[in-house]
Design a protein around this motif. Structure first.
Motif, PDB file in Angstrom:
ATOM      1  N   HIS A  25       0.806  -1.366  -0.018  1.00 53.60           N
ATOM      2  CA  HIS A  25       0.085  -0.085  -0.120  1.00 53.60           C
ATOM      3  C   HIS A  25       0.765   1.353  -0.172  1.00 53.60           C
ATOM      4  O   HIS A  25       1.886   1.516   0.643  1.00 53.60           O
ATOM      5  CB  HIS A  25      -0.964  -0.003   1.133  1.00 53.60           C
ATOM      6  CG  HIS A  25      -1.842  -1.006   1.336  1.00 53.60           C
ATOM      7  ND1 HIS A  25      -2.907  -1.185   0.458  1.00 53.60           N
ATOM      8  CD2 HIS A  25      -2.054  -2.171   2.184  1.00 53.60           C
ATOM      9  CE1 HIS A  25      -3.610  -2.192   0.437  1.00 53.60           C
ATOM     10  NE2 HIS A  25      -3.067  -2.769   1.588  1.00 53.60           N
TER      11      HIS A  25
ATOM     12  N   LEU B 136       0.012   3.648   1.434  1.00 54.36           N
ATOM     13  CA  LEU B 136      -0.201   4.276   2.581  1.00 54.36           C
ATOM     14  C   LEU B 136       0.592   3.829   3.928  1.00 54.36           C
ATOM     15  O   LEU B 136       0.829   2.834   3.806  1.00 54.36           O
ATOM     16  CB  LEU B 136      -1.970   4.251   2.929  1.00 54.36           C
ATOM     17  CG  LEU B 136      -2.889   4.639   1.932  1.00 54.36           C
ATOM     18  CD1 LEU B 136      -4.306   4.082   2.005  1.00 54.36           C
ATOM     19  CD2 LEU B 136      -2.686   5.992   1.922  1.00 54.36           C
TER      20      LEU B 136
ATOM     21  N   LEU C  84      -3.037  -1.549   8.223  1.00 55.77           N
ATOM     22  CA  LEU C  84      -3.056  -2.159   6.886  1.00 55.77           C
ATOM     23  C   LEU C  84      -3.265  -3.415   7.005  1.00 55.77           C
ATOM     24  O   LEU C  84      -2.495  -4.002   7.631  1.00 55.77           O
ATOM     25  CB  LEU C  84      -1.684  -1.454   6.336  1.00 55.77           C
ATOM     26  CG  LEU C  84      -1.251  -0.102   6.293  1.00 55.77           C
ATOM     27  CD1 LEU C  84       0.419   0.034   5.924  1.00 55.77           C
ATOM     28  CD2 LEU C  84      -2.235   0.577   5.478  1.00 55.77           C
TER      29      LEU C  84
ATOM     30  N   VAL D  45      -5.248   6.560   9.104  1.00 53.43           N
ATOM     31  CA  VAL D  45      -4.935   5.120   8.928  1.00 53.43           C
ATOM     32  C   VAL D  45      -4.420   4.625  10.348  1.00 53.43           C
ATOM     33  O   VAL D  45      -3.507   4.896  10.679  1.00 53.43           O
ATOM     34  CB  VAL D  45      -3.984   4.879   7.829  1.00 53.43           C
ATOM     35  CG1 VAL D  45      -3.757   3.354   7.500  1.00 53.43           C
ATOM     36  CG2 VAL D  45      -4.602   5.507   6.429  1.00 53.43           C
TER      37      VAL D  45
ATOM     38  N   ASN E  30     -11.740   0.375   0.814  1.00 54.20           N
ATOM     39  CA  ASN E  30     -10.893   0.231  -0.528  1.00 54.20           C
ATOM     40  C   ASN E  30      -9.756   1.389  -0.592  1.00 54.20           C
ATOM     41  O   ASN E  30     -10.247   2.431  -0.653  1.00 54.20           O
ATOM     42  CB  ASN E  30     -11.814   0.070  -1.602  1.00 54.20           C
ATOM     43  CG  ASN E  30     -11.025  -0.236  -2.952  1.00 54.20           C
ATOM     44  OD1 ASN E  30      -9.904  -0.159  -2.887  1.00 54.20           O
ATOM     45  ND2 ASN E  30     -11.628  -0.826  -3.680  1.00 54.20           N
ATOM     46  N   PRO E  31      -8.582   1.019  -0.561  1.00 50.49           N
ATOM     47  CA  PRO E  31      -7.348   2.084  -0.912  1.00 50.49           C
ATOM     48  C   PRO E  31      -7.533   3.044  -2.097  1.00 50.49           C
ATOM     49  O   PRO E  31      -7.401   4.139  -1.983  1.00 50.49           O
ATOM     50  CB  PRO E  31      -6.359   1.182  -1.122  1.00 50.49           C
ATOM     51  CG  PRO E  31      -6.465  -0.205  -0.900  1.00 50.49           C
ATOM     52  CD  PRO E  31      -7.960  -0.435  -0.689  1.00 50.49           C
TER      53      PRO E  31
ATOM     54  N   GLY F 257      -8.024  -4.637   3.092  1.00 53.37           N
ATOM     55  CA  GLY F 257      -7.873  -3.270   2.831  1.00 53.37           C
ATOM     56  C   GLY F 257      -7.525  -2.522   3.960  1.00 53.37           C
ATOM     57  O   GLY F 257      -6.600  -2.628   4.570  1.00 53.37           O
ATOM     58  N   ILE F 258      -7.901  -0.997   4.079  1.00 51.81           N
ATOM     59  CA  ILE F 258      -7.197  -0.201   4.821  1.00 51.81           C
ATOM     60  C   ILE F 258      -8.423   0.049   5.743  1.00 51.81           C
ATOM     61  O   ILE F 258      -9.356   0.324   5.519  1.00 51.81           O
ATOM     62  CB  ILE F 258      -6.897   1.264   3.839  1.00 51.81           C
ATOM     63  CG1 ILE F 258      -6.326   0.864   2.807  1.00 51.81           C
ATOM     64  CG2 ILE F 258      -6.315   2.267   4.941  1.00 51.81           C
ATOM     65  CD1 ILE F 258      -4.751   0.372   3.143  1.00 51.81           C
TER      66      ILE F 258
END
Length: 102
Positions: free
Chosen positions: A5, A7, A30, A27, A53-54, A35-36
């Protein structure tokens, strides 16, 4: 094969899709398969994060060191710290928008 990710934990994101579109969150977890997980400390508490969903999130450059440190030390973060991180981001975002408008 693991998906990476873009993120990071503690990163502030803007929500693009869904009921909370346009709001900011942090966030908190992870998960490659699911998903996030995000929380804002207000409507979405740390104990019940929202799975997103990212692709439905817009990553911001702000990363809250308080949230990261708290999660690394204890595995938890207070909702007050999440609210603070979101509020600091929203204030700086409003300042940026105001400067662009001038």
């Amino acid at each position: 094969m693991k998906k990476e990710h873009p993120l990071q934990i503690g990163q502030v994101v803007k929500i693009r899709k869904g009921r909370n579109a346009g709001q900011a969150a942090v966030v908190v977890r992870l998960d490659e398969e699911q998903g996030i997980w995000i929380a804002d400390g207000n409507k979405r508490k740390f104990d019940r994060p929202k799975k997103k969903n990212p692709l439905h999130l817009e990553p911001q450059t702000a990363i809250s060191s308080e949230v990261v440190n708290s999660l690394q030390e204890s595995g938890r973060v207070t909702n007050a710290k999440l609210r603070h991180a979101v509020n600091v981001f929203m204030e700086s975002d409003a300042q940026d928008a105001k400067q662009k408008g001038d």
